[in-house]
Design an enzyme around this catalytic site. Structure first.
Site, PDB file in Angstrom:
ATOM      1  N   ALA A  94       7.128  -6.371 -14.781  1.00 56.36           N
ATOM      2  CA  ALA A  94       8.557  -6.664 -14.670  1.00 56.36           C
ATOM      3  C   ALA A  94       9.218  -6.706 -16.041  1.00 56.36           C
ATOM      4  CB  ALA A  94       8.757  -7.991 -13.952  1.00 56.36           C
ATOM      5  N   HIS A 101      21.797  11.345 -24.607  1.00 54.06           N
ATOM      6  CA  HIS A 101      23.003  11.811 -25.290  1.00 54.06           C
ATOM      7  C   HIS A 101      22.694  12.136 -26.745  1.00 54.06           C
ATOM      8  CE1 HIS A 101      25.348  10.541 -21.805  1.00 54.06           C
ATOM      9  NE2 HIS A 101      24.550   9.489 -21.788  1.00 54.06           N
ATOM     10  N   ASN A 119      13.281  -1.212  -3.578  1.00 55.01           N
ATOM     11  CA  ASN A 119      13.996  -2.430  -3.218  1.00 55.01           C
ATOM     12  C   ASN A 119      15.444  -2.366  -3.715  1.00 55.01           C
ATOM     13  OD1 ASN A 119      14.432  -5.137  -2.347  1.00 55.01           O
ATOM     14  ND2 ASN A 119      12.268  -5.591  -2.765  1.00 55.01           N
TER      15      ASN A 119
END
Length: 187
Positions: free
Chosen positions: A160, A115, A85
Site C-alpha cells: 500500500a 510530459h 476496488n
C-alpha cells in the site's frame, strides 16, 4: 504523416490537449465512465455491459467497483478474475494490460501519460504514453501509483502507498516510494 493517435500509440510525443479526434474519443470514454459510476451498485449486469463496451478486452469474470475513471478505455485489457476496488484511475494513452487473478485495492492509479520536461513543449499540450503491463496473480495494495512504462511480473505483491517507477520482477514483494523489493516470494 502519422495522426496524433498513431503517435500516441507509438509512444511518441503527441498533441493530447488540442487534437479534436483524441478529445472526442476521451469524451466517449468519460461518458461511459459517468454512466457506469452512476449505476446502482446492485445493477451488476449493466455494469458489465458498460465495461465490456468501454474496455479493449475483458475476461469472462471480472469486477470493477465504482467510481472508475479512464481516458480512452480501448487501451485497457483485463484478464480472468480481475478485481478493481473503488476509485481506480487508468490513464490509458498506451496499453494497460492486467493478467489473470489481479486484485487492485482502492485508490490506485495506472498512468501511461508523461510530459516533456521543457515548459515550451509541455505548454503546447504535448505528452507521450508508455505501456503498463501487470502479470498474473498480482495484488496491488491501496493507494498504489504505477508510472509510465512499468512492467510488474507474475506473483507479485505491491505494498500500500507505493509509487512504482521501475519494473518489478516475478515473485516479489515490493513497497515504498520509490517502490523497492525487500524480499522475494518463496513457493
Amino acid at each position: 504523416m502519422m495522426t496524433e493517435k498513431e503517435k500516441m500509440l507509438a509512444g511518441e510525443l503527441y498533441d493530447a490537449n488540442y487534437n479534436p479526434d483524441l478529445i472526442e474519443e476521451r469524451k466517449v470514454a468519460k461518458d461511459l465512465c459517468y454512466d457506469f459510476n452512476h449505476l446502482r451498485p446492485s445493477d451488476t449486469e449493466a455494469q458489465q455491459q458498460i465495461m465490456r463496451k468501454l474496455l479493449g478486452k475483458t475476461g469472462n469474470r471480472f469486477e470493477i467497483i465504482a467510481p472508475f475513471y479512464c481516458d480512452y478505455g480501448y487501451n485497457i485489457e483485463v484478464g480472468e478474475n480481475f478485481f478493481a476496488n473503488h476509485n481506480t484511475v487508468i490513464l490509458d494513452g498506451a496499453k494497460v494490460r492486467f493478467g489473470d487473478n489481479v486484485f487492485v485495492a482502492p485508490n490506485c492509479g495506472f498512468y501511461t501519460a508523461g510530459h516533456p520536461l521543457d515548459a515550451e513543449r509541455r505548454n503546447q499540450g504535448l505528452e507521450y504514453a508508455k505501456p503498463i503491463t501487470i502479470g498474473n496473480d498480482v495484488w496491488i495494495g491501496a493507494g498504489v501509483h504505477v508510472m509510465p512504462g512499468v512492467t510488474i511480473g507474475n506473483n507479485v505483491v505491491i505494498g500500500a502507498g507505493s509509487i512504482v517507477v521501475k519494473d518489478i520482477p516475478d515473485n516479489s514483494v515490493a513497497v515504498g516510494n520509490p517502490c523497492r523489493i525487500p524480499k522475494h516470494i518463496e513457493q
